[in-house]
Design an enzyme around this catalytic site. Structure first.
Site, PDB file in Angstrom:
ATOM      1  N   TYR A 100       0.847  -1.197   0.000  1.00  0.00           N
ATOM      2  CA  TYR A 100       0.000   0.000   0.000  1.00  0.00           C
ATOM      3  C   TYR A 100       0.883   1.249   0.000  1.00  0.00           C
ATOM      4  O   TYR A 100       1.964   1.225  -0.584  1.00  0.00           O
ATOM      5  CB  TYR A 100      -1.015  -0.077   1.169  1.00  0.00           C
ATOM      6  CG  TYR A 100      -2.146   0.860   0.901  1.00  0.00           C
ATOM      7  CD1 TYR A 100      -2.950   0.697  -0.232  1.00  0.00           C
ATOM      8  CD2 TYR A 100      -2.382   1.955   1.720  1.00  0.00           C
ATOM      9  CE1 TYR A 100      -3.952   1.602  -0.527  1.00  0.00           C
ATOM     10  CE2 TYR A 100      -3.394   2.855   1.428  1.00  0.00           C
ATOM     11  CZ  TYR A 100      -4.174   2.680   0.299  1.00  0.00           C
ATOM     12  OH  TYR A 100      -5.141   3.581  -0.003  1.00  0.00           O
ATOM     13  N   ARG A 153      -8.459  10.969  -8.275  1.00  0.00           N
ATOM     14  CA  ARG A 153      -7.576  11.639  -7.298  1.00  0.00           C
ATOM     15  C   ARG A 153      -6.864  10.568  -6.503  1.00  0.00           C
ATOM     16  O   ARG A 153      -7.230  10.253  -5.374  1.00  0.00           O
ATOM     17  CB  ARG A 153      -8.403  12.569  -6.406  1.00  0.00           C
ATOM     18  CG  ARG A 153      -7.602  13.658  -5.746  1.00  0.00           C
ATOM     19  CD  ARG A 153      -7.573  13.513  -4.228  1.00  0.00           C
ATOM     20  NE  ARG A 153      -7.158  12.184  -3.802  1.00  0.00           N
ATOM     21  CZ  ARG A 153      -7.446  11.635  -2.642  1.00  0.00           C
ATOM     22  NH1 ARG A 153      -8.178  12.248  -1.770  1.00  0.00           N
ATOM     23  NH2 ARG A 153      -7.003  10.419  -2.308  1.00  0.00           N
ATOM     24  N   LYS A 171      -5.897  -1.709  -1.181  1.00  0.00           N
ATOM     25  CA  LYS A 171      -6.735  -1.490  -0.014  1.00  0.00           C
ATOM     26  C   LYS A 171      -7.429  -2.790   0.395  1.00  0.00           C
ATOM     27  O   LYS A 171      -7.527  -3.109   1.584  1.00  0.00           O
ATOM     28  CB  LYS A 171      -7.772  -0.426  -0.336  1.00  0.00           C
ATOM     29  CG  LYS A 171      -7.877   0.505   0.799  1.00  0.00           C
ATOM     30  CD  LYS A 171      -8.090   1.909   0.608  1.00  0.00           C
ATOM     31  CE  LYS A 171      -7.636   2.650   1.847  1.00  0.00           C
ATOM     32  NZ  LYS A 171      -7.843   4.065   1.760  1.00  0.00           N
ATOM     33  N   GLU A 242     -13.376   5.154  -2.997  1.00  0.00           N
ATOM     34  CA  GLU A 242     -11.940   5.392  -2.807  1.00  0.00           C
ATOM     35  C   GLU A 242     -11.376   6.340  -3.856  1.00  0.00           C
ATOM     36  O   GLU A 242     -11.554   6.131  -5.060  1.00  0.00           O
ATOM     37  CB  GLU A 242     -11.215   4.034  -2.902  1.00  0.00           C
ATOM     38  CG  GLU A 242      -9.717   4.087  -2.767  1.00  0.00           C
ATOM     39  CD  GLU A 242      -9.265   4.414  -1.359  1.00  0.00           C
ATOM     40  OE1 GLU A 242     -10.054   4.280  -0.413  1.00  0.00           O
ATOM     41  OE2 GLU A 242      -8.098   4.825  -1.206  1.00  0.00           O
ATOM     42  N   ASP A 243     -10.698   7.369  -3.396  1.00  0.00           N
ATOM     43  CA  ASP A 243      -9.946   8.268  -4.273  1.00  0.00           C
ATOM     44  C   ASP A 243     -10.749   8.841  -5.427  1.00  0.00           C
ATOM     45  O   ASP A 243     -10.277   8.924  -6.569  1.00  0.00           O
ATOM     46  CB  ASP A 243      -8.660   7.583  -4.761  1.00  0.00           C
ATOM     47  CG  ASP A 243      -7.586   7.587  -3.665  1.00  0.00           C
ATOM     48  OD1 ASP A 243      -7.863   8.110  -2.567  1.00  0.00           O
ATOM     49  OD2 ASP A 243      -6.479   7.079  -3.904  1.00  0.00           O
ATOM     50  N   ASP A 265     -13.505   6.308   2.468  1.00  0.00           N
ATOM     51  CA  ASP A 265     -12.372   6.220   3.397  1.00  0.00           C
ATOM     52  C   ASP A 265     -11.562   7.510   3.436  1.00  0.00           C
ATOM     53  O   ASP A 265     -11.022   7.867   4.481  1.00  0.00           O
ATOM     54  CB  ASP A 265     -11.471   5.045   3.015  1.00  0.00           C
ATOM     55  CG  ASP A 265     -10.407   4.816   4.061  1.00  0.00           C
ATOM     56  OD1 ASP A 265     -10.775   4.694   5.247  1.00  0.00           O
ATOM     57  OD2 ASP A 265      -9.209   4.797   3.716  1.00  0.00           O
ATOM     58  N   ASP A 266     -11.474   8.200   2.306  1.00  0.00           N
ATOM     59  CA  ASP A 266     -10.678   9.442   2.279  1.00  0.00           C
ATOM     60  C   ASP A 266     -11.287  10.493   3.187  1.00  0.00           C
ATOM     61  O   ASP A 266     -10.582  11.314   3.765  1.00  0.00           O
ATOM     62  CB  ASP A 266     -10.591   9.983   0.846  1.00  0.00           C
ATOM     63  CG  ASP A 266     -10.112   8.904  -0.098  1.00  0.00           C
ATOM     64  OD1 ASP A 266      -9.015   8.389   0.123  1.00  0.00           O
ATOM     65  OD2 ASP A 266     -10.868   8.550  -1.022  1.00  0.00           O
ATOM     66  N   ASN A 405       0.126  12.116   1.344  1.00  0.00           N
ATOM     67  CA  ASN A 405       0.777  10.940   0.751  1.00  0.00           C
ATOM     68  C   ASN A 405       1.016  11.173  -0.724  1.00  0.00           C
ATOM     69  O   ASN A 405       0.306  11.954  -1.337  1.00  0.00           O
ATOM     70  CB  ASN A 405      -0.147   9.722   0.891  1.00  0.00           C
ATOM     71  CG  ASN A 405      -0.178   9.172   2.290  1.00  0.00           C
ATOM     72  OD1 ASN A 405       0.846   9.090   2.939  1.00  0.00           O
ATOM     73  ND2 ASN A 405      -1.355   8.810   2.750  1.00  0.00           N
TER      74      ASN A 405
HETATM   75  P1  NAD Z   1      -8.398  16.742  -1.783  1.00  0.00           P
HETATM   76  O1  NAD Z   1      -8.044  16.876  -3.204  1.00  0.00           O
HETATM   77  O2  NAD Z   1      -9.811  16.504  -1.410  1.00  0.00           O
HETATM   78  O3  NAD Z   1      -7.927  18.059  -0.997  1.00  0.00           O
HETATM   79  C1  NAD Z   1      -6.706  18.716  -1.196  1.00  0.00           C
HETATM   80  C2  NAD Z   1      -6.864  20.104  -0.645  1.00  0.00           C
HETATM   81  O4  NAD Z   1      -5.584  20.748  -0.664  1.00  0.00           O
HETATM   82  C3  NAD Z   1      -7.820  20.994  -1.445  1.00  0.00           C
HETATM   83  O5  NAD Z   1      -8.692  21.648  -0.565  1.00  0.00           O
HETATM   84  C4  NAD Z   1      -6.894  22.025  -2.074  1.00  0.00           C
HETATM   85  O6  NAD Z   1      -7.503  23.302  -2.191  1.00  0.00           O
HETATM   86  C5  NAD Z   1      -5.767  22.089  -1.070  1.00  0.00           C
HETATM   87  N1  NAD Z   1      -4.554  22.621  -1.633  1.00  0.00           N
HETATM   88  C6  NAD Z   1      -3.967  22.338  -2.817  1.00  0.00           C
HETATM   89  N2  NAD Z   1      -2.879  23.113  -2.991  1.00  0.00           N
HETATM   90  C7  NAD Z   1      -2.771  23.871  -1.900  1.00  0.00           C
HETATM   91  C8  NAD Z   1      -1.864  24.879  -1.494  1.00  0.00           C
HETATM   92  N3  NAD Z   1      -0.844  25.222  -2.261  1.00  0.00           N
HETATM   93  N4  NAD Z   1      -2.055  25.458  -0.302  1.00  0.00           N
HETATM   94  C9  NAD Z   1      -3.093  25.112   0.479  1.00  0.00           C
HETATM   95  N5  NAD Z   1      -3.997  24.175   0.143  1.00  0.00           N
HETATM   96  C10 NAD Z   1      -3.826  23.560  -1.032  1.00  0.00           C
HETATM   97  O7  NAD Z   1      -7.500  15.587  -1.208  1.00  0.00           O
HETATM   98  P2  NAD Z   1      -7.686  14.829   0.187  1.00  0.00           P
HETATM   99  O8  NAD Z   1      -8.454  13.576   0.009  1.00  0.00           O
HETATM  100  O9  NAD Z   1      -8.161  15.769   1.197  1.00  0.00           O
HETATM  101  O10 NAD Z   1      -6.184  14.363   0.456  1.00  0.00           O
HETATM  102  C11 NAD Z   1      -5.160  15.328   0.628  1.00  0.00           C
HETATM  103  C12 NAD Z   1      -3.863  14.639   0.982  1.00  0.00           C
HETATM  104  O11 NAD Z   1      -4.006  13.950   2.203  1.00  0.00           O
HETATM  105  C13 NAD Z   1      -3.415  13.602  -0.041  1.00  0.00           C
HETATM  106  O12 NAD Z   1      -2.017  13.652  -0.180  1.00  0.00           O
HETATM  107  C14 NAD Z   1      -3.796  12.296   0.596  1.00  0.00           C
HETATM  108  O13 NAD Z   1      -2.955  11.231   0.190  1.00  0.00           O
HETATM  109  C15 NAD Z   1      -3.579  12.614   2.047  1.00  0.00           C
HETATM  110  N6  NAD Z   1      -4.352  11.744   2.922  1.00  0.00           N
HETATM  111  C16 NAD Z   1      -3.697  11.104   3.936  1.00  0.00           C
HETATM  112  C17 NAD Z   1      -4.387  10.270   4.777  1.00  0.00           C
HETATM  113  C18 NAD Z   1      -3.674   9.592   5.911  1.00  0.00           C
HETATM  114  O14 NAD Z   1      -2.527   9.765   6.071  1.00  0.00           O
HETATM  115  N7  NAD Z   1      -4.329   8.828   6.740  1.00  0.00           N
HETATM  116  C19 NAD Z   1      -5.733  10.048   4.563  1.00  0.00           C
HETATM  117  C20 NAD Z   1      -6.376  10.712   3.525  1.00  0.00           C
HETATM  118  C21 NAD Z   1      -5.684  11.576   2.716  1.00  0.00           C
END
Ligand code: NAD
Length: 552
Positions: A100, A153, A171, A242-243, A265-266, A405
């Site tokens: 993963y 995404r 997953k 997912e994603d 899950d996100d 991530n």
């Molecule tokens: P998403 O696309 O829904 O949200 C991303 C957000 O970041 C958006 O609101 C966007 O406006 C903002 N953004 C982009 N560029 C930016 C900048 N320069 N400054 C400020 N904000 C900015 O994605 P998501 O599902 O919310 O996931 C975001 C990240 O979190 C991904 O890398 C994902 O892998 C990670 N994530 C980690 C976990 C975990 O560790 N458990 C779980 C879920 C998501």
């Protein structure tokens, strides 16, 4: 002229080896080799599954590139199901980053180039009108859980089209390894509606449809047809979205969560994991949930999911909903999310509090003086020295979650978080970071890995056959996970239990989730007297069953 067996001819010895569900390789005993016609088809010495696992592990360790390890591990997945899951289950800490995140991100980027064999169901926009037929082609009679993505995404890597199948496969492998969902009762699904990733579309080895993404009514019709056909083919199936990109994720969840036991899950799994980490951090700081000010970098699925669940946790302490929401502030690509800002998407509006606009994240930290910063933006390095020092200046134990991530997108590393806060940070990350020695102290940060939560949620939903997966279940999961963190974990800076304990954590979460299902009247089954035992008994344990279990 062919001497190979047809679907109608009896199984020959070689077929036991070719079918990953029955293949035990060199572990077939002498008696089984005789009974199944395998004598001579295997080297003479009979091995144990442990010896086979050791051999495979040694081979994997021989590769330096994580992607090569991934390819080798997937090859095993395709040839021997039990050995694959035995290995993954027994060496989760070592192999989860391969099966993963973060390596699965690389897999998805290179999917068409490293593809070995099809796994899962591909439903494309060109299949509209015949999705039920595709589902009928799935070889298993029963499926308990589906992970479905449209690949728009993938992690923080953007639109990877049909390559997103790697995420659904990865997953579901974790559902098996972490919570003992049976491997035959899971189904990864890729909805191929095209991709807007021009580099992929120009790649001759790309395996998805070479067309722009379908949108609007065309997209909705495919998803509706798929979900309806799925519920008919596998009644009661649990669906994990997912994603999906923001513009579909929130809407799909809202549309389907009342109709099928489903979750995203996100949004929700991330929320439970992050809130569990925050509850652990509060044990270390001694602060109350309502007193916290969380500043999120990013305002998407993860950020609003975490903020919503955190608000639910605060409300549960008797705080009014508006006050509970005021604990969380969002900062997106256009600056601080504040009241009156034009063009705010619906999911951000609940957190648009009254404040002057702030365009720079470090300035927002200085102005708001948060107790925690939570990176979910996929902007690598955004928690720079100025940000971390500003946070450290107003907190004895600053909370820093760099959750983006894969590792290349993390807002900061563990080492940066400790160094810029004089070793005072309570740190968690989305991708794994090793222990850090700083000022004579050893900090052991742990990953805020969704794998602590979603497998247990899925198992609890399956065991209870709940009609819906509710917010209360995620809050229960967060509290249960936080309850698994020992004082010794906290003392070394770990906000989560060791990943090696994840099966136990999943079993506890599953029992807690299932008990909410019964308490909320969502299960059609009579409530069992000993739920934890029922959950444990329902968990699949990888291992060989011999030819009897294989139906010989
Ligand atoms: P998403 O696309 O829904 O949200 C991303 C957000 O970041 C958006 O609101 C966007 O406006 C903002 N953004 C982009 N560029 C930016 C900048 N320069 N400054 C400020 N904000 C900015 O994605 P998501 O599902 O919310 O996931 C975001 C990240 O979190 C991904 O890398 C994902 O892998 C990670 N994530 C980690 C976990 C975990 O560790 N458990 C779980 C879920 C998501």
């Amino acid at each position: 002229m062919s001497n190979s067996s047809t679907p109608h001819s009896p199984r020959r010895g070689i077929d036991w080896l070719r079918d990953p569900a029955t293949n035990e390789g060199t572990a077939f005993t002498a008696a089984e080799r005789d009974a199944l016609g395998l004598r001579g088809l295997l080297p003479p010495r009979v091995a144990t599954i442990e010896e086979q696992a050791q051999r495979m592990l040694a081979n994997l360790r021989g590769y330096t590139a994580p992607l090569h390890k991934y390819v080798a591990l997937e090859a095993l997945h395709g040839r021997n199901t039990e050995l694959y899951y035995r290995l993954l289950t027994d060496h989760l800490e070592e192999l989860m980053p391969i099966a993963y995140t973060p390596t699965v991100g690389e897999d998805c980027q290179h999917f068409g180039h490293i593809f070995q064999q099809a796994r899962g169901l591909y439903v494309s926009i060109e299949d509209r009108g015949r999705v039920a037929q595709l589902l009928a082609n799935w070889p298993e009679d029963g499926v308990d859980i589906v992970v479905v993505t449209d690949g728009e995404r993938i992690l923080g890597l953007g639109d990877l089209g049909a390559n997103g199948m790697g995420i659904a496969i990865g997953k579901l492998a974790l559902y098996v390894a972490c919570a003992g969902i049976h491997p035959r009762r899971k189904l990864p699904v890729l909805l191929d509606v095209g991709t807007n990733n021009l580099a992929l579309r120009g790649d001759p080895l790309y395996l998805g449809l070479n067309r722009p993404r379908a949108t609007g009514a065309e997209y909705d019709a495919l998803v509706d047809e798929f979900m309806t056909a799925l519920a008919q083919r596998f009644p009661g199936v649990v669906v994990q979205f997912e994603d999906f990109a923001n513009h579909h994720a929130f809407e799909l969840l809202a549309r389907w969560r009342e109709r099928l036991p489903s979750f995203n899950d996100d949004i929700q799994g991330t929320a439970a994991v992050a809130v569990a980490g925050l509850l652990s951090a509060l044990r270390a700081t001694g602060g109350k949930a309502v007193e916290q000010r969380l500043l999120f970098l990013g305002a998407g699925e993860a950020a609003t999911g975490i903020a919503d669940l955190y608000a639910a946790a605060v409300r549960a302490e008797g705080v009014a909903p508006d006050d509970a929401r005021r604990c969380s502030w969002l900062f997106d690509s256009k600056g601080l999310v504040v009241a009156g800002r034009a063009d705010l998407a619906a999911h951000k509006r609940a957190y648009a509090h009254a404040h002057a606009p702030v365009a720079d994240f470090a300035a927002a930290v200085e102005a708001l003086r948060p107790t925690a910063i939570i990176g979910v933006s996929a902007v690598a390095g955004a928690f720079d020295e100025r940000v971390l020092r500003a946070l450290a200046a107003c907190n004895a134990r600053p909370i820093v979650f760099a959750l983006s991530n894969p590792t290349s997108r993390a807002e900061c590393t563990a080492e940066q978080a400790y160094r810029c806060t004089d070793g005072r940070a309570l740190f968690a990350s989305g991708s794994p970071f090793g222990a850090v020695e700083f000022n004579g102290r050893r900090h052991v940060p742990r990953q805020g890995n969704n794998a602590y939560v979603f497998p247990g949620i899925g198992l609890g939903a399956i065991v209870s056959r709940t009609r819906a997966i509710t917010d209360e279940m995620f809050l229960t999961a967060a509290r249960t996970l936080a309850g698994e963190v020992s004082d010794a974990d906290l003392a070394q800076g770990s906000l989560y239990p060791p990943l090696a304990q994840v099966r136990q954590v999943s079993a506890r979460i599953a029992a807690a989730v299932a008990s909410v299902a019964w308490a909320q009247g969502l299960s059609p089954l009579p409530c069992p007297s000993d739920l934890p035992s029922l959950v444990r008994a329902s968990m699949y344990e990888p291992g060989y069953r011999g030819c009897a279990a294989a139906g010989a």
